[in-house]
Write an enzyme that holds these catalytic residues in place. Sequence first.
Site, PDB file in Angstrom:
ATOM      1  N   SER A 102       0.885  -1.092   0.009  1.00 53.77           N
ATOM      2  CA  SER A 102       0.031  -0.113   0.003  1.00 53.77           C
ATOM      3  C   SER A 102       1.065   1.155   0.041  1.00 53.77           C
ATOM      4  O   SER A 102       2.016   1.044  -0.007  1.00 53.77           O
ATOM      5  CB  SER A 102      -0.696  -0.112   1.158  1.00 53.77           C
ATOM      6  OG  SER A 102      -0.173   0.497   2.278  1.00 53.77           O
ATOM      7  N   LYS A 103       0.115   2.380  -0.021  1.00 54.06           N
ATOM      8  CA  LYS A 103       0.997   3.804   0.111  1.00 54.06           C
ATOM      9  C   LYS A 103       1.970   3.583   0.999  1.00 54.06           C
ATOM     10  O   LYS A 103       2.877   4.585   0.925  1.00 54.06           O
ATOM     11  CB  LYS A 103      -0.039   4.919  -0.220  1.00 54.06           C
ATOM     12  CG  LYS A 103      -0.565   4.775  -1.651  1.00 54.06           C
ATOM     13  CD  LYS A 103      -1.135   6.246  -1.955  1.00 54.06           C
ATOM     14  CE  LYS A 103      -1.657   6.318  -3.282  1.00 54.06           C
ATOM     15  NZ  LYS A 103      -3.148   6.591  -3.395  1.00 54.06           N
TER      16      LYS A 103
END
Length: 476
Positions: free
Chosen positions: A242-243
């Site tokens: 994920s980010k």
Amino acid sequence: MTVRLRVAPSPTGHLHVGTARAALFNWLYARHTGGSFILRIDDTDRERSTVEFEEDILDSLRWLGLDWDEGVGVGGPHGDYRQSSRYERYRDVASSLVESGVAYYDNRTPDELEALRRRAVAEKLHPAHYIRRPATAVTEGAIRLSVPQEEAVVFDDLVRGRVSFEARDIDDFVILRTDGTPTYHLASTVDDVDYGITHVARGEDLLPSTPKHIVLTRALGASQPEYAHLPLLFGTDGKKLSKRHGATSLSLYRDEGYLPEAVFNYLSLLGWSIDGDRTIFSRDEAVAVFDLVDVSRNPAVFDPDKLAWLNGEYIRAMEPSDFTRSARPHVERAVGRQLHEEEWAKFDTVSALVQERTRLLPEAGDQVVFLFEDFAEYDPAAWDKVMTKEGVAGILSSARDRLTKVDPWDAGTIETALRGMLEEMGLGAAKGLQPLRVAITGSSVSPPLFESMAALGRDKTLERVERAIGQLSGTG
Ligand code: GLU
């Protein structure tokens, strides 16, 4: 059989590294087999799809060098290749499936369906169990596919091996919503059939959809493609990518100055290897041997540090003239203006040294700004670490006296003069030269000192040594 593969991004965000990896594996297999690689745009989510995201996806794929033979942007025998342009086709297919009896209209309310689900749960059955054809036929509502209950859905996934789903665990899923829009299952399957896709290679997150696509493909009387479900990407902490793990969109890597060849090489390592531990290989080498059956089923780890390291390897392997050309925009960005000819000549004298010290192209700019602009401030960390030590003022004045006499002003002569000073003062290179680096660059990272001074010129070098002496005595 001609092999036909596709990648089908949804333009609801930038091209994600996971989708880029899927595109890459499809492309590699198409190129390896001499087949076709197709770009379809899955834009049935009308609210979240945007033209800007679609452009970002096309640009990113082109930047990576994944050219496609048919699809959005290049056309082909199947028209537009955007799902939003094919609603009529999906409706026709859904209606004809109703006509032939394998699909049916369903106007049960969400509450009624929920009650069926609850009943299944109470009886410890799969909730899909009760979502079946109601006793009375209706002629409006959503359209569901009637999933044959006689046999399990079994297929041999090229990556995961034999995969089997119980038919009773697959509900009679909606293919066309009440408002006439297709579900992902319908649009994706109809397109794969219409476009003659032979291999569907996509992320493992879509595995639960695949039995539905298989029964739908059979209902359409079409032949089933091969499936290859690619391992999911995880961060170095073992959590789903994920980010939080760093940039996950391809365009950010491009904007940060990564080389497309390095990103291509890195993405191809996410679930595949060319030959044991070999990490660096060219596009052509990968095309020559790539096969979907060699993709690993183990989760792959996306490590931004390893990508940066690999990028550095690619930078060092560049032809010096290519490096200089690629570094130029980054140098101008770091300096904040365009440079003129004599300034570029100065850069050329250190370019090879900068190349050795660069992992990402913007770092090339950061390393040489000092050649073209006086820095406003010393980097506080570098100053504290180096300039507050005992004896620094003495080193700087002694260096100044020697540098004044250096003739000719070139790296070799500067080196001889400063090494003479180290010897006379009984100093090691780190202790004796670091203050000079901070004095002339304002920081502790730069190309090697003697070459840096040579490129900077005598006047500027002496001026900056003087400035540091002033700063130390509190008069600077
Ligand atoms: N549009 C889907 C996605 O971006 C891919 C669908 C597919 O490959 O079947 O996740």
